[in-house]
Enzyme design. Structure first.
Site, short mmCIF file in Angstrom:
data_model
loop_
_atom_site.label_atom_id
_atom_site.label_comp_id
_atom_site.label_asym_id
_atom_site.label_seq_id
_atom_site.Cartn_x
_atom_site.Cartn_y
_atom_site.Cartn_z
N GLU A 1 0.81 -1.13 0.05
CA GLU A 1 -0.01 -0.12 0.02
C GLU A 1 0.93 1.21 -0.04
OE1 GLU A 1 -1.75 -1.39 3.69
OE2 GLU A 1 -1.69 0.37 4.44
N CYS B 1 3.65 8.47 1.37
CA CYS B 1 4.29 7.46 2.27
C CYS B 1 4.29 6.27 1.51
CB CYS B 1 3.31 7.33 3.26
SG CYS B 1 3.50 5.86 4.48
N CYS C 1 6.57 -7.48 6.48
CA CYS C 1 7.84 -7.21 7.28
C CYS C 1 8.28 -8.19 7.99
CB CYS C 1 7.31 -5.95 8.08
SG CYS C 1 8.66 -5.13 8.88
N CYS D 1 6.20 -6.55 14.85
CA CYS D 1 5.76 -5.88 15.95
C CYS D 1 4.28 -6.11 16.45
CB CYS D 1 5.79 -4.24 15.60
SG CYS D 1 7.29 -3.77 15.42
N CYS E 1 1.20 -4.22 14.96
CA CYS E 1 1.28 -3.65 13.67
C CYS E 1 0.52 -4.68 12.78
CB CYS E 1 2.48 -3.09 13.16
SG CYS E 1 2.75 -2.87 11.34
N SER F 1 11.05 4.79 15.60
CA SER F 1 9.90 4.11 16.28
C SER F 1 10.30 3.75 17.64
CB SER F 1 9.31 3.20 15.44
OG SER F 1 8.77 3.47 14.11
N CYS G 1 -1.75 0.98 9.49
CA CYS G 1 -0.48 0.43 8.55
C CYS G 1 -0.95 -1.24 8.27
CB CYS G 1 0.62 0.22 9.41
SG CYS G 1 1.99 -0.35 8.68
N1 SAH Z 1 9.04 -0.23 9.84
C1 SAH Z 1 9.18 1.30 10.05
C2 SAH Z 1 8.46 2.17 9.21
C3 SAH Z 1 7.14 1.78 8.84
S1 SAH Z 1 5.83 1.65 10.18
C4 SAH Z 1 8.72 1.63 11.42
O1 SAH Z 1 8.37 0.80 12.21
O2 SAH Z 1 9.49 2.77 11.94
C5 SAH Z 1 5.23 3.11 10.07
C6 SAH Z 1 4.55 3.50 11.30
O3 SAH Z 1 3.11 3.04 11.42
C7 SAH Z 1 5.27 3.34 12.40
O4 SAH Z 1 5.52 4.47 13.11
C8 SAH Z 1 4.47 2.26 13.24
O5 SAH Z 1 4.57 2.58 14.60
C9 SAH Z 1 2.99 3.01 12.69
N2 SAH Z 1 1.87 2.03 12.94
C10 SAH Z 1 1.86 0.42 12.80
N3 SAH Z 1 0.60 0.21 13.19
C11 SAH Z 1 -0.21 0.82 13.66
C12 SAH Z 1 -1.33 1.15 14.23
N4 SAH Z 1 -2.01 0.16 14.66
N5 SAH Z 1 -1.74 2.42 14.70
C13 SAH Z 1 -0.80 3.57 14.53
N6 SAH Z 1 0.36 3.54 13.87
C14 SAH Z 1 0.61 2.17 13.45
FE1 SF4 Z 2 7.52 -3.62 10.58
FE2 SF4 Z 2 7.33 -0.94 11.14
FE3 SF4 Z 2 5.17 -2.88 11.27
FE4 SF4 Z 2 7.02 -2.91 12.99
S1 SF4 Z 2 5.88 -1.25 12.84
S2 SF4 Z 2 6.13 -4.72 11.89
S3 SF4 Z 2 8.90 -2.45 11.74
S4 SF4 Z 2 6.40 -2.20 9.59
#
Ligand code: SAH
Ligand code: SF4
Length: 359
Positions: A96, A110, A117, A121, A124, A224, A343
């Protein structure tokens, strides 16, 4: 540049790399400047329209490179002007990409850096998918070109993307070489010419790669963080078990920063989890004040997650407490929440519908 397909994308090549390639094939290096002008200044990727490019060079390009752009499989426009795209590559994999409008006609793209990934996390949606593959540099640049062409058609020729954030799917520093090449292409003055200040890379904290950031062009860095205690961070981000807060912060301190630049720390706010007074105290102790900025991200809820978003008053309280302790702080406003928010959520929902995700 790490090869992913036998025939590399033309958009994976930085200007110096393309010059070198063309020179080795017996062409004059300056034709690379002309190609960059067609592709990245005029946004013309159809070779038929490259009027000053000789047939022989076009044939060479055809044989040696893939010149297709990623396909926009689905597009959604939110009430606030945010556009979300599901973008498909030549092997059928999808990611996306999001376009967020801002003041003064600025537009941020973005981009995703990987399909899925590996970091996993727990909050996520992308993290639950695992890693399918890295994107080649040309697929990152391809997102930029495909979305640029789309918005020019939808919003007028003058519409252009001014900012880029690596905050879509994937961990950009896990795909270090390709993301570095893509960044060099974004900044190329004879091409897209984005300013260093308008490109931001967000990382979950891969310490060995953070230590190599001196090899990268000096763009903006976002980390992050999401927790200031190791126990909580390890629960949210398994990467913390390999590189804990101590190691992360000491690696970050070594990132060379130009004058008036700072590191942004992203902090996901989860109700009753990392939004307590003791989290504020730990954050204040942890962060180097003058060069840190905290971006609070209220958690985007989704059905499969038990985490909840704190109330608006709780979020405001958290921000004020940090600011009272001398930490510059912003709250990330939620964009495009009427068209699938978190995300990775769009990709999963769309793939369920389109039955695209083969695993
Ligand atoms: N992998 C990298 C960059 C992509 S993630 C990273 O983790 O920094 C992009 C952003 O989306 C990150 O800051 C992550 O914390 C956020 N994100 C992921 N899942 C989310 C959610 N459910 N609610 C809000 N932000 C979220
Ligand atoms: Fe990957 Fe970023 Fe999602 Fe963590 S928050 S699983 S590093 S995309």
């Amino acid at each position: 540049m790490k090869p992913i397909f036998e025939k590399p994308s033309l958009y994976s090549f930085s200007l110096p790399a393309l010059k070198e390639n063309l020179k080795a094939a017996g062409f004059k290096p300056f034709v690379a400047d002309q190609l960059f002008s067609w592709i990245y200044v005029k946004f013309e990727v159809d070779m038929e329209n490259w009027t000053n490019i000789p047939k022989k060079l076009k044939e060479y390009i055809n044989e040696s490179f893939d010149t297709s752009l990623p396909k926009i499989i689905w597009e959604g426009l939110s009430k606030d002007g945010t556009r979300k795209f599901l973008v498909g590559f030549r092997d059928g994999k999808t990611v996306e990409t999001v376009m967020i409008p801002a003041k003064n006609n600025r537009k941020t793209i973005c981009v995703s850096s990987q399909v899925g990934c590996a970091i996993g996390c727990t909050f996520c949606h992308t993290g639950t998918m695992g890693l399918s593959r890295h994107l080649e540099a040309g697929e990152i640049i391809g997102q930029f070109l495909a979305i640029s062409k789309f918005i020019k058609k939808a919003e007028g020729e003058e519409a252009r993307l001014s900012n880029l954030v690596y905050m879509g799917q994937g961990e950009p520093l896990h795909n270090f070489e390709n993301v570095k090449s893509a960044t060099e292409i974004l900044l190329e003055p004879k091409g897209l010419g984005l300013s260093q200040r308008k490109v931001t890379l967000s990382t979950s904290g891969l310490v060995p790669q953070i230590e190599k950031l001196t090899e990268f062009p000096p763009i903006n860095w976002a980390i992050s963080l999401h927790a200031a205690h190791n126990e909580i961070r390890s629960e949210l981000m398994p990467i913390n078990k390999a590189y804990d807060l101590d190691r992360l912060l000491s690696a970050i301190k070594k990132i060379p920063l130009k004058a008036h630049r700072h590191i942004t720390y992203e902090y996901l706010l989860i109700d009753q989890y990392n939004d307590r007074k003791e989290d504020i105290d730990a954050l204040v102790d942890l962060l180097p004040k003058k060069v840190s900025k905290v971006n609070l991200i209220p958690f985007n809820e989704y059905p499969e997650s038990s985490f909840k978003r704190p109330s608006v008053s709780r979020i405001t309280w958290f921000k004020n407490q940090l600011e009272d302790n001398g930490i510059t702080c912003t709250i990330r406003t939620q964009k495009g929440d009427d068209i699938l928010a978190a995300c990775g959520q769009l990709k999963s929902e769309m793939e369920k519908k389109l039955n695209l995700w083969e695993s």
